[in-house]
Design an enzyme around this catalytic site. Structure first.
Site, PDB file in Angstrom:
ATOM      1  CE  LYS A 219      -3.818  -2.340   2.179  1.00  0.00           C
ATOM      2  NZ  LYS A 219      -4.452  -2.684   0.903  1.00  0.00           N
TER       3      LYS A 219
ATOM      4  CG  ASP B  52      -3.176   1.066  -2.288  1.00  0.00           C
ATOM      5  OD1 ASP B  52      -3.675   1.344  -1.181  1.00  0.00           O
ATOM      6  OD2 ASP B  52      -2.747  -0.067  -2.575  1.00  0.00           O
TER       7      ASP B  52
HETATM    8  O1  RIB Z   1      -3.984  -2.358  -1.765  1.00  0.00           O
HETATM    9  C1  RIB Z   1      -3.394  -3.325  -2.584  1.00  0.00           C
HETATM   10  C2  RIB Z   1      -2.136  -3.835  -1.952  1.00  0.00           C
HETATM   11  O2  RIB Z   1      -2.468  -4.514  -0.771  1.00  0.00           O
HETATM   12  C3  RIB Z   1      -1.376  -4.830  -2.784  1.00  0.00           C
HETATM   13  O3  RIB Z   1      -0.431  -4.225  -3.630  1.00  0.00           O
HETATM   14  C4  RIB Z   1      -0.758  -5.745  -1.742  1.00  0.00           C
HETATM   15  O4  RIB Z   1       0.623  -5.675  -1.688  1.00  0.00           O
HETATM   16  C5  RIB Z   1      -1.396  -5.353  -0.425  1.00  0.00           C
HETATM   17  O5  RIB Z   1      -0.546  -4.586   0.304  1.00  0.00           O
END
Ligand code: RIB
Length: 311
Positions: free
Chosen positions: A43, A254
């Site tokens: 994230k 994200d």
């Molecule tokens: O939000 C998605 C992310 O959650 C992925 O990239 C994975 O690594 C987890 O951290």
């Protein structure tokens, strides 16, 4: 005219092992898949890349392992224009995420934290100068919570906006110790953090709970539906999102968070930053992996212009 300021991201870096199945396995069940993709994720890194593609300079505070994954990850971030000098390399493995997605897009994620679990409060404190001069501090919960609390505390002391995306939710987070300017959650996380679903309750009760948690703005993303904002205002603010047909929703939250942080750091108004973040999140669902499909500023702005012309 807005001023471009840096975004300090305190967060995780993972290698994502991504597989598709017809249906997610039940406990004790084994299912077979004929796909495996390996992407960079985590994230923290996903959000840092999203903010960087909006034009922000990034101060990324995190940890990778001294394995091949860690070395390669730093090189790739540098290619993105992200300063990797605040990322420490520690003995052991880089974080790993095992992501399984079913036909309907529902997913299951298991994270082996690896190096992410070694990030300390002291490492963050050592970056006080960089955090104090940032335009926003952005943290998630895939690294130890004291590191996030320290970053927020430094930001609070220096009037730098604090943006927290409490994912995965951690019930023990000491919300009262810091002031959170923007709390970014999905619907499930909203219920977990507040103890109730804000849309089911009187606004006065939601506001009282936010006051207890020292949260100034609660921002709830809802997939393809409008994003909602609860704050001290008398009404819930609703910001429409872009209509898309998603192929992979991993990383959309994200992209939203990173874009939002970049826009807030450069002085945009809340509603404008959210409109841009909604576009970034939606556009990220149109490709595979959590980083490759994240749009840049130009692409987000083009979509914002179309949206404003069609409304
Ligand atoms: O939000 C998605 C992310 O959650 C992925 O990239 C994975 O690594 C987890 O951290």
């Amino acid at each position: 005219m807005t001023e471009a300021k840096s975004v300090a991201v305190i967060g995780s870096l993972n290698i994502d092992y991504f597989t598709r199945v017809e249906s997610l396995p039940a406990p004790g069940e084994t299912v077979c898949s004929d796909s495996l993709d390996i992407f960079r994720g985590g994230k923290g890194a996903n959000q840092a890349i999203a903010a960087s593609r909006q034009g922000s300079e990034i101060i990324f505070i995190g940890t990778v392992g001294n394995d091949e994954h860690g070395k390669k990850y730093l090189k790739e971030l540098a290619k993105e224009g992200i300063d990797t000098s605040h990322i420490e390399t520690v003995k052991g493995s880089t974080g790993t995420a095992f992501i399984t997605v079913d036909r309907s897009g529902e997913n299951m994620i298991v994270i082996s934290s690896g190096a992410n679990s070694t990030l300390t409060r002291e490492q963050v404190k050592a970056k006080t100068k960089q955090i104090s001069s940032a335009g926003a501090v952005l943290g998630q919960f895939e690294v130890p919570l004291p590191a996030i609390v320290e970053g927020a505390r430094i930001a609070n002391q220096n009037e730098v906006p604090v943006i927290i995306n409490p994912s995965p939710v951690e019930k023990t987070f000491p919300w009262q110790e810091i002031r959170t300017d923007y709390l970014l959650v999905n619907e499930h996380e909203a219920g977990e953090v507040l103890g109730f679903n804000p849309w089911d309750e009187e606004l006065s009760l939601v506001r009282q709970r936010l006051h207890e948690l020292r949260v100034e703005n609660l921002i709830v993303t809802r997939g393809g539906d409008d994003t909602l904002v609860y704050n001290r205002g008398d009404e819930v603010i609703s910001i429409p999102t872009l209509a898309v047909l998603p192929i992979d929703t991993v990383g959309a939250g994200d992209a939203f968070a990173g874009c939002f942080a970049a826009r807030i750091a450069s002085g945009e108004k809340l509603e404008d930053a959210l409109a841009a973040a909604n576009c970034a999140g939606a556009l990220t669902t149109l490709g595979a992996g959590a980083q490759n499909p994240v749009p840049d500023r130009e692409r987000v702005d083009q979509h914002l212009e179309h949206l404003s012309q069609s409304s």
